[in-house]
Design a protein around this motif. Sequence first.
Motif, mmCIF file in Angstrom:
data_model
loop_
_atom_site.group_PDB
_atom_site.id
_atom_site.type_symbol
_atom_site.label_atom_id
_atom_site.label_comp_id
_atom_site.label_asym_id
_atom_site.label_seq_id
_atom_site.Cartn_x
_atom_site.Cartn_y
_atom_site.Cartn_z
ATOM 1 N N VAL A 1 0.844 -1.198 0.000
ATOM 2 C CA VAL A 1 0.000 0.000 0.000
ATOM 3 C C VAL A 1 0.882 1.252 0.000
ATOM 4 O O VAL A 1 0.664 2.194 -0.771
ATOM 5 N N TRP A 2 1.897 1.274 0.874
ATOM 6 C CA TRP A 2 2.819 2.410 0.941
ATOM 7 C C TRP A 2 3.584 2.565 -0.378
ATOM 8 O O TRP A 2 3.705 3.667 -0.924
ATOM 9 N N SER A 3 4.086 1.442 -0.903
ATOM 10 C CA SER A 3 4.870 1.496 -2.140
ATOM 11 C C SER A 3 4.037 2.006 -3.305
ATOM 12 O O SER A 3 4.520 2.787 -4.137
ATOM 13 N N TYR A 4 2.791 1.572 -3.375
ATOM 14 C CA TYR A 4 1.941 1.891 -4.526
ATOM 15 C C TYR A 4 1.352 3.297 -4.432
ATOM 16 O O TYR A 4 1.435 4.084 -5.374
ATOM 17 N N PHE A 5 0.735 3.606 -3.285
ATOM 18 C CA PHE A 5 -0.012 4.861 -3.179
ATOM 19 C C PHE A 5 0.855 6.048 -2.757
ATOM 20 O O PHE A 5 0.557 7.190 -3.125
ATOM 21 N N ILE A 6 1.909 5.819 -1.979
ATOM 22 C CA ILE A 6 2.747 6.915 -1.513
ATOM 23 C C ILE A 6 3.996 7.067 -2.386
ATOM 24 O O ILE A 6 4.298 8.155 -2.870
ATOM 25 N N LYS A 7 4.704 5.958 -2.619
ATOM 26 C CA LYS A 7 5.937 6.022 -3.417
ATOM 27 C C LYS A 7 5.668 5.943 -4.924
ATOM 28 O O LYS A 7 6.581 6.071 -5.724
ATOM 29 N N GLN A 8 4.392 5.679 -5.281
ATOM 30 C CA GLN A 8 3.970 5.636 -6.679
ATOM 31 C C GLN A 8 4.678 4.531 -7.483
ATOM 32 O O GLN A 8 4.928 4.661 -8.671
ATOM 33 N N GLN A 9 5.002 3.418 -6.800
ATOM 34 C CA GLN A 9 5.582 2.275 -7.497
ATOM 35 C C GLN A 9 4.467 1.508 -8.187
ATOM 36 O O GLN A 9 3.581 0.976 -7.542
ATOM 37 N N ARG A 10 4.531 1.453 -9.497
ATOM 38 C CA ARG A 10 3.441 0.851 -10.270
ATOM 39 C C ARG A 10 3.790 -0.506 -10.866
ATOM 40 O O ARG A 10 2.910 -1.202 -11.370
ATOM 41 N N HIS A 11 5.059 -0.891 -10.830
ATOM 42 C CA HIS A 11 5.469 -2.145 -11.428
ATOM 43 C C HIS A 11 6.267 -2.963 -10.442
ATOM 44 O O HIS A 11 6.964 -2.433 -9.577
#
Length: 330
Positions: free
Chosen positions: A319-329
């Motif tokens: 959740v942190w990686s995707y929504f905060i750090k914007q990691q999409r892959h």
Amino acid sequence: MLSIKDIAIVILNWNGKDLLETFLPSVTQYSEGATIYIADNASTDDSVDFITSNYPEIKIIQNSTNEGYAKGYNDALKHVDESIYCLLNSDIEVTPNWLQPIINTFNSDSETVIIQPKILDYNNRSFFEYAGAAGGFIDKYGYPFCRGRIFETIEKDTGQYNDTIPIFWASGACFFIRKSAFEGLNGFDASYFAHMEEIDLCWRAFNQGHVAKYVEQSTVFHVGGATLKSSSSKKTYLNFRNSLITLVKNTDRNVFFRTVWRMKLDGIAAFRFLIQGKPLHFWAIVKAHLSFYGSLSRILKQRKSVPKRYGYYKTNSIVWSYFIKQQRHF
């Protein structure tokens, strides 16, 4: 040594005549040597008559009631003798030579008990499909994600996952498992009804030292959402409830800390649905948590009976990686 004749392809069906008409031709064409079963969950359409009339070589197992994916397979597989189960959704198109790489992998590694092929989108065929993609992983709070799919971001298949590697969980859309392992794990948790039961089974397998693998040499195409659409609030309810249950049952340590944080993150997701004008999904998460509380005594008893191992993907919080750090892959 195992061969294709040791594979039972078991398709769970409930009122799915249209899907069977569309997708059985590829299964029968490209699965020579394997035994094909239709496990019917008390359908009220004429899908069983359709199979009997058009595919006399397919064996039919008739369950007396429709109690979902988990119990449906638990009941049906009691009637299957082959050494390898292939649990195949009725909305999947298979491809030439899809079974041989699976058998080769089972034969090359006795510790591998679960395998998933590459799962691509039937309607957008150069992209991965949501349910499984190129193999599943899980973060420390029990949120599942895949190589090729993180939350709603789905990658194009450019060969970036053309490998055979250990994974944490395999998709129930096309799920190969040794019969001995399925029985040793006492099958799926029937209380799940549908959604997340394969992740729970894979986590229990991991806790017993078994290995799950992704094998890219085998490819299938999946429609997805044929039983419950992604817009269904019931699907939201099952996913959130069953994910919480899976985390508490199987995580190795700090279960209280992880569960509290998971429930906080679920709360954020619920209010996000509310802001998006999706009140039914908001209430689905609320009801999922209430159901979890109501089942907590049973879940904790199950937890005591399951050995624990430390293991999740290196991402502490997807959740942190995707929504905060914007990691999409992946």
